[in-house]
Design a protein around this motif. Sequence first.
Motif, PDB file in Angstrom:
ATOM      1  N   LEU A  81       0.822  -1.215   0.000  1.00  0.00           N
ATOM      2  CA  LEU A  81       0.000   0.000   0.000  1.00  0.00           C
ATOM      3  C   LEU A  81       0.852   1.260   0.000  1.00  0.00           C
ATOM      4  O   LEU A  81       0.494   2.263  -0.629  1.00  0.00           O
ATOM      5  CB  LEU A  81      -0.944  -0.001   1.205  1.00  0.00           C
ATOM      6  CG  LEU A  81      -2.078  -1.028   1.143  1.00  0.00           C
ATOM      7  CD1 LEU A  81      -2.919  -0.966   2.403  1.00  0.00           C
ATOM      8  CD2 LEU A  81      -2.934  -0.805  -0.086  1.00  0.00           C
ATOM      9  N   ALA A  82       1.992   1.221   0.695  1.00  0.00           N
ATOM     10  CA  ALA A  82       2.894   2.377   0.695  1.00  0.00           C
ATOM     11  C   ALA A  82       3.472   2.592  -0.699  1.00  0.00           C
ATOM     12  O   ALA A  82       3.558   3.731  -1.181  1.00  0.00           O
ATOM     13  CB  ALA A  82       4.010   2.176   1.715  1.00  0.00           C
ATOM     14  N   ILE A  83       3.859   1.518  -1.352  1.00  0.00           N
ATOM     15  CA  ILE A  83       4.405   1.612  -2.703  1.00  0.00           C
ATOM     16  C   ILE A  83       3.335   2.110  -3.677  1.00  0.00           C
ATOM     17  O   ILE A  83       3.592   2.981  -4.512  1.00  0.00           O
ATOM     18  CB  ILE A  83       4.981   0.249  -3.148  1.00  0.00           C
ATOM     19  CG1 ILE A  83       6.188  -0.101  -2.282  1.00  0.00           C
ATOM     20  CG2 ILE A  83       5.355   0.258  -4.614  1.00  0.00           C
ATOM     21  CD1 ILE A  83       6.689  -1.518  -2.471  1.00  0.00           C
ATOM     22  N   LEU A  84       2.136   1.571  -3.557  1.00  0.00           N
ATOM     23  CA  LEU A  84       1.034   1.996  -4.414  1.00  0.00           C
ATOM     24  C   LEU A  84       0.723   3.479  -4.218  1.00  0.00           C
ATOM     25  O   LEU A  84       0.555   4.218  -5.192  1.00  0.00           O
ATOM     26  CB  LEU A  84      -0.213   1.156  -4.129  1.00  0.00           C
ATOM     27  CG  LEU A  84      -1.465   1.536  -4.908  1.00  0.00           C
ATOM     28  CD1 LEU A  84      -1.275   1.230  -6.393  1.00  0.00           C
ATOM     29  CD2 LEU A  84      -2.673   0.796  -4.366  1.00  0.00           C
ATOM     30  N   ALA A  85       0.668   3.919  -2.965  1.00  0.00           N
ATOM     31  CA  ALA A  85       0.370   5.324  -2.683  1.00  0.00           C
ATOM     32  C   ALA A  85       1.468   6.238  -3.223  1.00  0.00           C
ATOM     33  O   ALA A  85       1.181   7.250  -3.864  1.00  0.00           O
ATOM     34  CB  ALA A  85       0.196   5.535  -1.182  1.00  0.00           C
ATOM     35  N   PHE A  86       2.726   5.872  -2.981  1.00  0.00           N
ATOM     36  CA  PHE A  86       3.831   6.721  -3.425  1.00  0.00           C
ATOM     37  C   PHE A  86       3.855   6.849  -4.945  1.00  0.00           C
ATOM     38  O   PHE A  86       3.895   7.958  -5.478  1.00  0.00           O
ATOM     39  CB  PHE A  86       5.169   6.171  -2.935  1.00  0.00           C
ATOM     40  CG  PHE A  86       6.338   6.915  -3.513  1.00  0.00           C
ATOM     41  CD1 PHE A  86       6.643   8.182  -3.066  1.00  0.00           C
ATOM     42  CD2 PHE A  86       7.104   6.362  -4.517  1.00  0.00           C
ATOM     43  CE1 PHE A  86       7.706   8.894  -3.605  1.00  0.00           C
ATOM     44  CE2 PHE A  86       8.157   7.046  -5.066  1.00  0.00           C
ATOM     45  CZ  PHE A  86       8.466   8.320  -4.608  1.00  0.00           C
ATOM     46  N   TYR A  87       3.831   5.724  -5.641  1.00  0.00           N
ATOM     47  CA  TYR A  87       3.915   5.786  -7.099  1.00  0.00           C
ATOM     48  C   TYR A  87       2.621   6.314  -7.724  1.00  0.00           C
ATOM     49  O   TYR A  87       2.651   6.909  -8.799  1.00  0.00           O
ATOM     50  CB  TYR A  87       4.311   4.433  -7.684  1.00  0.00           C
ATOM     51  CG  TYR A  87       5.772   4.149  -7.478  1.00  0.00           C
ATOM     52  CD1 TYR A  87       6.737   4.868  -8.161  1.00  0.00           C
ATOM     53  CD2 TYR A  87       6.201   3.180  -6.574  1.00  0.00           C
ATOM     54  CE1 TYR A  87       8.088   4.629  -7.972  1.00  0.00           C
ATOM     55  CE2 TYR A  87       7.548   2.931  -6.380  1.00  0.00           C
ATOM     56  CZ  TYR A  87       8.480   3.662  -7.084  1.00  0.00           C
ATOM     57  OH  TYR A  87       9.822   3.436  -6.885  1.00  0.00           O
ATOM     58  N   GLY A  88       1.503   6.125  -7.053  1.00  0.00           N
ATOM     59  CA  GLY A  88       0.249   6.708  -7.540  1.00  0.00           C
ATOM     60  C   GLY A  88       0.273   8.227  -7.479  1.00  0.00           C
ATOM     61  O   GLY A  88      -0.110   8.915  -8.430  1.00  0.00           O
TER      62      GLY A  88
END
Length: 78
Positions: A37-44
């Motif tokens: 979720l952290a990766i998804l939020a950052f790259y999103g």
Amino acid sequence: MGLRARRALTSLGIVLFLVFYIWLVIAIGTRVPDHPLAILAFYGIAGTAWGVPLLPLLSWAEGKPMWGRRGPPADTNE
């Protein structure tokens, strides 16, 4: 400066900005916690936010003010 020259300069500016922006996102992305979720939020957010700094440059390239009107109206034939 003519419209054609402004658009050419803007195109070069966009390419240079994106090269720097992608390098920055990759560098920061290595420090994001290894949670999906952290990766998804950052790259999103990073994948969407790149356009915001380019808005003034694109506005300048078209010869239009970014916010509101400045100066006399373009068409004064009333």
